[in-house]
Design a protein around this motif. Structure first.
Motif, short mmCIF file in Angstrom:
data_model
loop_
_atom_site.label_atom_id
_atom_site.label_comp_id
_atom_site.label_asym_id
_atom_site.label_seq_id
_atom_site.Cartn_x
_atom_site.Cartn_y
_atom_site.Cartn_z
N PHE A 17 -12.84 1.26 11.82
CA PHE A 17 -12.43 0.73 10.62
C PHE A 17 -10.67 0.77 10.62
O PHE A 17 -10.14 1.55 9.90
N PRO A 18 -10.28 -0.28 10.50
CA PRO A 18 -9.19 -0.67 10.85
C PRO A 18 -8.24 -0.83 9.41
O PRO A 18 -9.03 -1.09 8.78
N ARG A 19 -7.11 -0.06 9.34
CA ARG A 19 -7.08 -0.78 7.87
C ARG A 19 -6.51 -2.12 8.33
O ARG A 19 -5.88 -2.88 9.27
N PHE A 20 -6.38 -2.77 6.83
CA PHE A 20 -6.33 -4.20 6.86
C PHE A 20 -6.15 -4.27 5.77
O PHE A 20 -6.07 -3.77 4.77
N GLY A 21 -5.52 -6.28 5.84
CA GLY A 21 -5.61 -6.66 4.02
C GLY A 21 -4.35 -7.53 5.05
O GLY A 21 -4.71 -8.81 5.58
N TYR A 25 1.05 -7.33 3.20
CA TYR A 25 0.90 -6.35 2.43
C TYR A 25 1.59 -4.48 3.85
O TYR A 25 1.13 -3.41 3.79
N CYS A 72 -15.08 -7.37 5.14
CA CYS A 72 -13.51 -8.03 4.91
C CYS A 72 -14.43 -9.58 5.05
O CYS A 72 -14.77 -10.23 5.91
N ASP A 115 1.31 0.04 -3.73
CA ASP A 115 1.88 -1.04 -2.98
C ASP A 115 1.78 -3.01 -3.68
O ASP A 115 2.44 -3.57 -3.12
N TYR A 117 -0.21 -4.48 -4.86
CA TYR A 117 -1.62 -5.08 -4.75
C TYR A 117 -2.57 -5.32 -5.74
O TYR A 117 -2.80 -4.41 -6.47
N HIS A 146 -6.54 4.24 4.51
CA HIS A 146 -7.09 3.45 3.66
C HIS A 146 -7.52 3.75 2.43
O HIS A 146 -8.40 3.81 1.16
N ARG A 151 -9.19 4.73 -3.71
CA ARG A 151 -9.53 3.28 -4.20
C ARG A 151 -10.58 2.61 -4.85
O ARG A 151 -11.92 3.65 -5.39
N GLY A 159 -14.01 -7.46 1.21
CA GLY A 159 -13.53 -6.33 0.91
C GLY A 159 -11.87 -6.54 0.20
O GLY A 159 -11.45 -5.40 -0.63
N SER A 162 -11.86 -4.39 -3.06
CA SER A 162 -11.65 -3.03 -3.57
C SER A 162 -10.23 -2.50 -3.01
O SER A 162 -9.78 -2.43 -2.43
N LYS A 164 -7.28 -0.42 -3.02
CA LYS A 164 -6.63 0.69 -2.46
C LYS A 164 -4.92 1.17 -3.18
O LYS A 164 -5.08 0.52 -3.97
N1 LIG Z 1 -3.77 -1.78 -2.61
C1 LIG Z 1 -4.59 -2.84 -1.87
N2 LIG Z 1 -5.57 -2.98 -1.65
C2 LIG Z 1 -6.25 -3.69 -1.15
C3 LIG Z 1 -5.48 -4.06 0.41
C4 LIG Z 1 -4.31 -3.83 0.07
O1 LIG Z 1 -3.19 -4.85 1.11
N3 LIG Z 1 -3.34 -3.29 -0.65
N4 LIG Z 1 -5.95 -5.01 1.01
C5 LIG Z 1 -7.31 -5.66 1.16
C6 LIG Z 1 -7.77 -6.21 1.43
S1 LIG Z 1 -7.96 -7.46 2.10
C7 LIG Z 1 -9.23 -5.16 2.45
S2 LIG Z 1 -10.29 -5.92 3.79
C8 LIG Z 1 -9.33 -4.14 2.52
C9 LIG Z 1 -8.91 -3.48 4.01
O2 LIG Z 1 -9.26 -1.88 3.86
P1 LIG Z 1 -8.35 -0.73 4.47
O3 LIG Z 1 -7.47 -1.10 5.11
O4 LIG Z 1 -9.24 0.34 4.29
O5 LIG Z 1 -9.85 -1.28 5.96
O6 LIG Z 1 -8.51 -3.23 1.14
C10 LIG Z 1 -8.38 -4.35 0.41
N5 LIG Z 1 -7.70 -3.63 -0.45
#
Ligand SMILES: Nc1nc2c(c(=O)[nH]1)N[C@H]1C(S)=C(S)[C@@H](COP(=O)(O)O)O[C@H]1N2
Ligand SMILES: [Mo]
Length: 226
Positions: A17-21, A25, A72, A115, A117, A146, A151, A159, A162, A164
């Motif tokens: 479960f990678p940190r992702f986005g 960011y 995602c 952050d 977002y 995460h 979140r 994703g 959702s 964070k």
């Molecule tokens: N605050 C915040 N929430 C965010 C993001 C982000 O960059 N910042 N990225 C989003 C995206 S594109 C995804 S896929 C998921 C990733 O969650 P994870 O990092 O817990 O895997 O968070 C979402 N929520």
């Protein structure tokens, strides 16, 4: 969803479960305030700031744990994550509505993370019974990568909905695009609503090309984590 069951269209399972986005960011590691709070603003009668401590004190809102798959938009799915926290609907009804009194035409909510977002959900989507405000993941405190301290988890949506590090909830009368073409107003995974205008199966192919690049960007950012 249990192993072997079918994933939504275009999704493939991954084991971690990678940190992702969004790549821009990846290196924005927020500083969590000592006393975190959620600012509730926009199309409301009385804007308010709700300390997270008030969530824990709610007598009528029970804590919940809920297992769901995380999809995602770039086509990876991590199955069976166990989130703990509060139902968004409960918090909305018991804490948010009484304190701020949203206007009747506020049909959208824009969420913001520490952050910077931002992304929006249709109010009726946010009020689905499986949407959580989570502060634990797999039985442990939610880690910074995460989305600590709190979140959103909206399992029926890609994703990117959702948010964070939730710090602001803004009521809006219309959909406010925050992520450009990448943000479908609803982003429901069952209908493959990946992006604006681009059909799901097309967006799927585009994202598969960029997925390894984005993963590499986040892996690099992980080494700079606080
Ligand atoms: N605050 C915040 N929430 C965010 C993001 C982000 O960059 N910042 N990225 C989003 C995206 S594109 C995804 S896929 C998921 C990733 O969650 P994870 O990092 O817990 O895997 O968070 C979402 N929520
Ligand atoms: Mo994502």
């Amino acid at each position: 969803m249990s192993a072997g069951s079918q994933l939504p269209p275009g999704q493939r399972p991954i084991d971690d479960f990678p940190r992702f986005g969004l790549p821009n960011y990846a290196s924005r590691w927020p500083t969590v305030p000592v006393e975190p709070a959620i600012e509730v603003t926009g199309e409301v009668t009385t804007p308010a700031t709700i300390p997270l401590a008030d969530l824990a004190d709610l007598s009528d809102v029970e804590r919940r744990t809920s297992t769901s798959d995380f999809h995602c938009v770039t086509t990876w799915t991590r199955e069976d994550l166990s989130w703990g926290g509060w139902g968004f609907r409960d918090v909305f009804e018991q804490l948010i509505v009484p304190r701020v009194e949203p206007y009747a035409d506020a049909r959208w909510i824009r969420f913001r993370g520490l952050d910077g977002y931002r992304t929006s959900l249709m109010l009726e989507d946010a009020l689905e019974p499986d949407v959580l405000l989570a502060d634990t993941l797999d039985g442990a405190a939610l880690p910074l990568e995460h989305g600590s301290p709190l979140r959103l988890v909206a399992p029926g949506h890609y994703g990117y909905k959702s948010v964070k590090h939730l710090c602001r909830v803004e009521f809006c009368s219309q959909f406010q695009s925050s992520l450009g073409w990448k943000e479908h107003p609803r982003a429901r995974v069952t209908f493959e609503e990946r992006a604006q205008r681009l059909p799901g199966p097309v967006a799927r192919r585009v994202y598969r090309v960029f997925l390894p690049v984005i993963r590499a960007v986040f892996r690099r950012a992980e080494r700079q984590s606080p």
